[in-house]
Design a protein around this motif. Structure first.
Motif, mmCIF file in Angstrom:
data_model
loop_
_atom_site.group_PDB
_atom_site.id
_atom_site.type_symbol
_atom_site.label_atom_id
_atom_site.label_comp_id
_atom_site.label_asym_id
_atom_site.label_seq_id
_atom_site.Cartn_x
_atom_site.Cartn_y
_atom_site.Cartn_z
ATOM 1 N N HIS A 95 7.933 7.554 9.594
ATOM 2 C CA HIS A 95 6.598 7.457 8.979
ATOM 3 C C HIS A 95 6.665 6.589 7.725
ATOM 4 C CE1 HIS A 95 2.765 9.829 7.609
ATOM 5 N NE2 HIS A 95 2.474 8.632 8.078
ATOM 6 N N ARG A 98 6.754 3.095 8.411
ATOM 7 C CA ARG A 98 5.500 2.704 9.068
ATOM 8 C C ARG A 98 5.730 2.288 10.515
ATOM 9 N NH1 ARG A 98 3.665 5.585 5.900
ATOM 10 N NH2 ARG A 98 2.051 5.162 4.346
ATOM 11 N N LEU A 101 1.559 5.546 11.577
ATOM 12 C CA LEU A 101 0.851 6.025 10.391
ATOM 13 C C LEU A 101 0.004 7.230 10.764
ATOM 14 C CD1 LEU A 101 0.023 5.762 7.428
ATOM 15 C CD2 LEU A 101 -1.775 4.160 8.143
#
Length: 248
Positions: A95, A98, A101
């Motif tokens: 996360h 990225r 998202l």
């Protein structure tokens, strides 16, 4: 830029951005920085370090409770500029990079725009970089269980629900819990003060966030440093119980 800083115990500082908090843990000349606000909070983050007698190059590590933009804002800046390692839970690493998202969407915000506080919060979030693309190039998972060998000796505590890898940090000797967004003490979009879960639209898995209150309940402490809202002084166990009562 003036920083709004509260020293809650020796070497433990809660700093308020406009809508988001971060925590500075000091030990001699070294610092652990827990979360970094929005991208637009960078000047305030740097000012807060100066205000506690430190500097950005003294930050030993940045710890990320979770990879939403209002907490991740300057993590990559520290990594790129000062070589500061950025650590988060292993489930939050992709996360933070990225690879995906999981953040409240524009559509969710628009559907909730009628609620008090949502529009002013959304305007501030947009102006502060809430939708910016700010990946951390090389986020690292915590090296093991138990206290981290960093200033403050924070103990990561996995509290999933808000995001899959959301993590709180326990400072057992000080009786302090850094709760991120797993247990807050107010929010601009909330109608009530005090310990609570964030509004439903902000959670990836609200059921998981509710279940993680059991984890908070089990952490001994009498000071809660939330990702949003003021310091909560009082039993962390009772704060988690109150949040559950409000959520049900």
């Amino acid at each position: 830029m003036q920083a709004d800083i509260h020293e809650v115990a020796d070497g433990i500082h809660l700093v308020h951005g406009r809508n988001t908090n971060w925590v500075i843990l000091t030990e001699g000349d070294a610092v652990t920085l827990v979360d970094t606000g929005y991208p637009g909070d960078r000047d305030k983050v740097l000012a807060s370090l100066a205000a506690v007698g430190s500097s950005p190059d003294a930050v030993t590590a940045v710890l990320v409770t979770h990879a939403h933009n209002d907490h991740l804002g300057s993590a990559e800046y520290f990594s790129r500029t000062y070589g500061t390692p950025v650590h988060t839970h292993e489930a939050e690493v992709p996360h933070a990079r990225r690879d995906f998202l999981h953040q409240v969407s524009v559509g969710q915000v628009l559907r909730n725009a009628w609620r008090p506080g949502v529009v002013p919060w959304a305007v501030h979030a947009l102006r502060s970089g809430g939708t910016a693309h700010i990946p951390v190039a090389e986020p690292r998972p915590f090296p093991g269980e138990g206290p981290l060998d960093l200033p403050g000796r924070p103990v990561p505590v996995h509290t999933p629900g808000h995001t899959a890898g959301h993590c709180a940090f326990h400072l057992p000797e000080a009786g302090v819990v850094i709760s991120g967004d797993g247990l807050v003490n107010g929010h601009p979009t909330s109608r009530v003060p005090g310990p609570q879960l964030l509004p439903v639209m902000f959670h990836r898995d609200r059921g998981g966030a509710l279940a993680s209150l059991d984890t908070f309940e089990a952490l001994p402490g009498d000071v809660l440093l939330p990702g949003h809202g003021p310091v909560h002084r009082g039993s962390v166990r009772e704060a988690a119980q109150r949040a559950r009562e409000r959520a049900l």
